[in-house]
Design an enzyme around this catalytic site. Structure first.
Site, short mmCIF file in Angstrom:
data_model
loop_
_atom_site.label_atom_id
_atom_site.label_comp_id
_atom_site.label_asym_id
_atom_site.label_seq_id
_atom_site.Cartn_x
_atom_site.Cartn_y
_atom_site.Cartn_z
N GLU A 423 45.30 37.06 32.42
CA GLU A 423 45.65 36.78 31.03
C GLU A 423 46.86 37.63 30.62
O GLU A 423 46.82 38.85 30.78
CB GLU A 423 44.45 37.09 30.13
CG GLU A 423 43.28 36.15 30.40
CD GLU A 423 41.91 36.76 30.08
OE1 GLU A 423 41.85 37.78 29.38
OE2 GLU A 423 40.91 36.20 30.59
N LEU A 466 42.39 31.65 29.46
CA LEU A 466 41.52 32.77 29.11
C LEU A 466 40.12 32.49 29.66
O LEU A 466 39.25 31.98 28.95
CB LEU A 466 41.51 32.92 27.58
CG LEU A 466 41.22 34.27 26.97
CD1 LEU A 466 41.45 34.24 25.47
CD2 LEU A 466 39.84 34.78 27.27
N GLU A 468 37.67 34.36 32.67
CA GLU A 468 37.60 35.38 33.71
C GLU A 468 36.97 34.86 34.99
O GLU A 468 37.38 35.22 36.11
CB GLU A 468 36.84 36.61 33.20
CG GLU A 468 37.62 37.46 32.20
CD GLU A 468 37.70 36.87 30.80
OE1 GLU A 468 36.97 35.89 30.53
OE2 GLU A 468 38.48 37.38 29.97
N PHE A 491 40.46 43.59 30.31
CA PHE A 491 39.63 44.73 29.92
C PHE A 491 38.33 44.65 30.73
O PHE A 491 37.74 43.56 30.83
CB PHE A 491 39.26 44.67 28.43
CG PHE A 491 40.42 44.92 27.51
CD1 PHE A 491 40.75 46.20 27.10
CD2 PHE A 491 41.19 43.86 27.05
CE1 PHE A 491 41.82 46.42 26.25
CE2 PHE A 491 42.26 44.08 26.20
CZ PHE A 491 42.59 45.36 25.80
N ASP A 493 35.54 45.41 29.84
CA ASP A 493 34.51 44.88 28.93
C ASP A 493 34.35 43.37 29.06
O ASP A 493 33.34 42.81 28.66
CB ASP A 493 34.90 45.21 27.49
CG ASP A 493 35.33 46.65 27.33
OD1 ASP A 493 34.65 47.39 26.62
OD2 ASP A 493 36.36 47.05 27.93
N ILE A 495 34.83 41.58 31.98
CA ILE A 495 34.73 41.18 33.39
C ILE A 495 33.46 40.36 33.63
O ILE A 495 33.33 39.65 34.61
CB ILE A 495 34.73 42.42 34.32
CG1 ILE A 495 35.13 42.01 35.75
CG2 ILE A 495 33.42 43.18 34.28
CD1 ILE A 495 35.41 43.17 36.68
N HIS A 538 36.20 47.77 24.02
CA HIS A 538 37.46 48.12 24.70
C HIS A 538 37.33 49.47 25.36
O HIS A 538 38.33 50.12 25.62
CB HIS A 538 38.63 48.11 23.72
CG HIS A 538 38.90 46.76 23.13
ND1 HIS A 538 38.25 46.29 22.04
CD2 HIS A 538 39.75 45.77 23.52
CE1 HIS A 538 38.67 45.07 21.74
NE2 HIS A 538 39.58 44.73 22.64
#
Ligand SMILES: Cc1ncc(C[n+]2csc(CCOP(=O)(O)OP(=O)(O)O)c2C)c(N)n1
Ligand SMILES: [Mg+2]
Length: 738
Positions: A423, A466, A468, A491, A493, A495, A538
């Site tokens: 991203e 967007l 993952e 991030f 967070d 994943i 984050h």
């Protein structure tokens, strides 16, 4: 064969072609061969069911009812040329492509010679490297994104043919263990059930394939049920064809998948569309499921006889048999003869499989990692050479962000198989803005990939949707083909959508295929807190969730030089690597270093003693390193306690030798980490210390870590939650005084 009679009034689609006898372009011999494959497939299921009842095999999953669409796909596509991501009902497809009944029985008994997995995977989990049938897992739908990545790799190699070559002489990297093949007009086949079309990864894959106009054939084998859940409860409106019809760039087919000729014609059209480069194709095949979901399921519990009988009227095997009779392709004698030959072949195969040797228990650790290239070996230790190179120059100190960017640039120059996506990682997706110099370019939310698209082009550095799971799943498919994707998860967070791909695919592909396939992807992830305002989403750590996964290397550098050396090793090695980059450390003054040159590598699993000492050992990594160093310097100043501070740098493999040697000397150990205390990475270190160094310890092993809660937004709370230098100081003091 547990099928009932076909309704003779249901003709195969080819009836119209009777006069011309063209049979959609298939010869009479090919028709007979198609029937042989379908019959063989059904009879393998029957034999396996018997073997399971006799407890000679341990699981059974049938392809019954799906033989028509399978053989059709097998006839329309090319083994060893096209690429295949099938699912468990695709027995007839695999046979049509060239897999042997013996291969299948060897997998069913779990034999060492099972060519798909060496006894590691359940039956019907295909994988035949010679045929380009890629190793299969069990999560429904996790193969779909990989098929997209596989198609992307094929296209990439066609556009960059030199990248497929293995570099001669000099240093050995992963490329020496990957034979790349590509055709230019190959297609990537992927199949799934109707139920599986509800998985998010299916939609991510459809989107990616449509965006890239990729040559992927998606085949939904719709048998109307996902175990006991009927299609109208599964798919809004009851028709997946209707739901996907809005995707651009696709060719769509909806076909009676129990009719091999109509299915063949559909596949021919789909394959032509893909080979000509127009985009992906979608084949929706209506099939039946006459044998329940698996041997563990009894469909009579949720399907009345009337419904099952209606399905049986469409049984593809009996329908095709009747068709051959009616067309005069085979007479009854011919059918009997063919069936007798198949029975004889299967008997021999079953006998051989039952005598086959099981794998040796000592082999269980084979192929968790690459057997060819050990990233912990001295091959990856070029530190001394690089240090000599930069000596005497006094070059400028660079941040971790600078050196990661420089390493990516160096490696992309050196190896054209490297592609970077994720991203926001591109400089600018609208290339014309860059070309006209209207914008400077972004290159990642932390700017770690800045300038790379500008330098290496949009083929090699590009933004992904967007999604993952799609980032990791596509990368896995690409790496299976020999590319080296270095992808970014923006991030840590976020994943988690990719966790299925990481845990059940990326890390295990080499092991489950018995080294038939591998996918050495690098996943770069921005991780960690201490951000003052990063808050819950984050600031996460959570590395132990990944060090717990066999097959995955996990690296966590604390400074610029280590980041450069370890990232280069990650890229050149032959294993999948999770490369954790602490956001707070990206631009810190701590740990800046001069650019160490384009070949600087640090082997995995080698810790660094950041501060030598004799009184107690602190084992840590990441952003706790500078905090622990601060505490160690303070306690030395104030209390004359000499702390030996160890930065692990790499979490899997980790450097037990350095830890053990230090604790044997200091007799006291403190494990410190930023993640929440309980069940964390430190628990494993503490357990090993207790287990193997019990007699050396003069004090209990202590841990300092985050509180077992979440990282809050308000800085006062963040400070209270994450381990601070003073927490480390107090723990050191207490331990030294024990
Ligand atoms: C992610 C995941 N969830 C659940 C399962 C358990 N499971 C295995 S097959 C299956 C149903 C699949 O149905 P469908 O996609 O229609 O394929 P079919 O078996 O009908 O051919 C389920 C729920 C699984 N293997 N993976
Ligand atoms: Mg189904």
């Amino acid at each position: 064969m547990a099928t009932t009679k076909t309704d003779p009034k249901l003709p195969l689609a080819i009836n119209g072609a009777k006069k011309s006898k063209s049979y959609e372009g298939l010869t009479r011999d090919q028709l007979i061969q198609a029937y042989r494959v379908m019959y063989t497939s059904r009879r393998i299921d029957d034999r396996e069911i018997l073997l399971k009842r006799q407890q000679k095999i341990f699981f059974q999953m049938s392809g019954a009812g799906h033989e028509g669409i399978g053989v059709a796909a097998g006839l329309a596509l090319r083994p060893g040329y096209d690429w295949f991501y099938p699912y468990y009902r695709d027995r007839a497809l695999c046979l049509a492509l060239g897999a042997k009944p013996l291969d299948m029985f060897l997998q069913a008994v779990g034999a060492a010679d099972d060519p798909s997995s060496g006894g590691r995977q359940m039956p019907s989990h295909w994988g035949y490297p010679k045929l380009n049938i890629v190793t299969q897992s069990s999560p429904t739908g996790s193969q779909i994104l990989q098929a997209v990545g596989c198609a992307e790799a094929g296209r990439y190699f066609s556009r960059h043919p030199l990248s497929a070559e293995v570099p001669g002489g000099g240093f050995t990297d992963y490329r020496h263990f990957k034979n790349v093949s590509f055709q230019g007009d190959e297609v990537s086949y992927v199949s799934l059930g109707d139920g599986t079309s509800s998985e998010g990864e299916f939609w991510e894959a459809m989107n990616a394939a449509a965006l890239g106009k990729l040559p992927v054939i998606f085949c939904v084998e719709d048998n109307g049920y996902a175990i006991s859940v009927p299609v109208e409860v599964q798919t809004a409106g009851g028709s997946i064809s209707r739901l996907v019809s809005g995707f651009p760039n696709f060719h769509f087919e909806e076909v009676d998948g129990t009719d091999p000729l109509a299915s063949y014609a559909a596949f021919r059209r789909a394959a032509r569309y893909c080979r000509e480069g127009h985009g992906p194709a979608f084949v929706h095949a209506h099939v039946i499921r006459p044998y329940s979901h698996s041997l563990s399921d009894d469909e009579r519990l949720y399907r009345p006889d009337s419904e099952r009988e209606r399905d049986a009227q469409r049984d593809p095997v009996t329908r095709t048999q009747m068709f051959l009779l009616r067309e005069g392709v085979l007479d009854e004698k011919g059918i009997n003869q063919l069936e007798k030959e198949v029975e004889a072949e299967l008997q021999i195969a079953v006998d051989l499989a039952l005598e086959a040797l099981p794998p040796a228990p000592e082999s269980v650790m084979n192929f968790v990692y690459s057997p060819d290239l050990d990233p912990a070996s001295s091959t990856f230790d070029t530190q001394a050479a690089a240090e000599v190179q930069v000596e005497g120059k006094k070059p400028a100190a660079k941040t971790m962000a600078d050196l990661i960017n420089a390493t990516l640039r160096d490696e992309m120059k050196r190896d054209e198989r490297i592609v970077i996506f994720g991203e926001d990682v591109a400089d600018c997706s609208r290339e014309e803005y860059l070309k006209q110099k209207l914008v400077k370019g972004k290159g990642g939310v932390f700017k770690l990939t800045f300038g790379l698209q500008n330098e290496f082009g949009t083929d090699r550095v590009f933004n992904s949707p967007l999604a993952e799971a799609a980032i990791v799943g596509r990368a896995t498919g690409m790496a299976t083909r020999g590319l080296k994707p270095v992808v970014e998860i923006q991030f840590f967070d976020y994943i988690w959508p990719a966790m299925m791909q990481i845990r059940d695919e990326l890390s295990v592909i080499r092991w489950r295929s018995n080294n038939g396939y591998s996918c050495p992807v690098v996943i770069r992830v921005a991780i960690g807190g201490y951000l003052t305002g990063g808050a819950i989403y984050h600031s996460q750590c959570g590395e132990s969730a990944f060090t717990h996964i066999p097959g995955l290397r996990v690296v966590f550098p604390s400074n610029a030089l280590d980041a450069a050396g370890l990232l280069r090793t990650a890229i050149r090695c032959d294993d999948p690597v999770l490369f954790l980059e602490h956001k707070r450390l990206y631009r810190e003054t701590f740990g800046r270093a001069a650019y160490p040159g384009p070949d600087y590598m640090i082997p995995f699993g080698k810790a660094k003693i950041v501060h030598p000492g004799t009184d107690l050992t602190v084992i840590t990594y990441g952003a706790v390193v500078p905090r622990a160093l601060q505490a160690a310097q303070k306690i030395e100043r104030e209390q004359r306690v000499k702390v030996e501070l160890i930065d692990l740098r790499c979490l899997n493999p980790f450097d037990w030798e350095t830890i053990a040697a230090s604790v044997a000397k200091t007799n006291r150990a403190l494990v410190a980490y930023e993640d929440t205390l309980s069940w964390g990475y430190g628990a494993e270190i503490a357990a090993r210390l207790a287990d193997q160094l019990f007699e050396k310890l003069d004090a209990p092993v202590r841990r300092v870590a985050a509180k077992d809660t979440f990282v809050a937004y308000q800085p006062i709370l963040e400070d209270a939650i994450l381990p601070q230098p003073n927490d480390l100081y107090l723990a050191m003091k207490e331990l030294a005084e024990y």
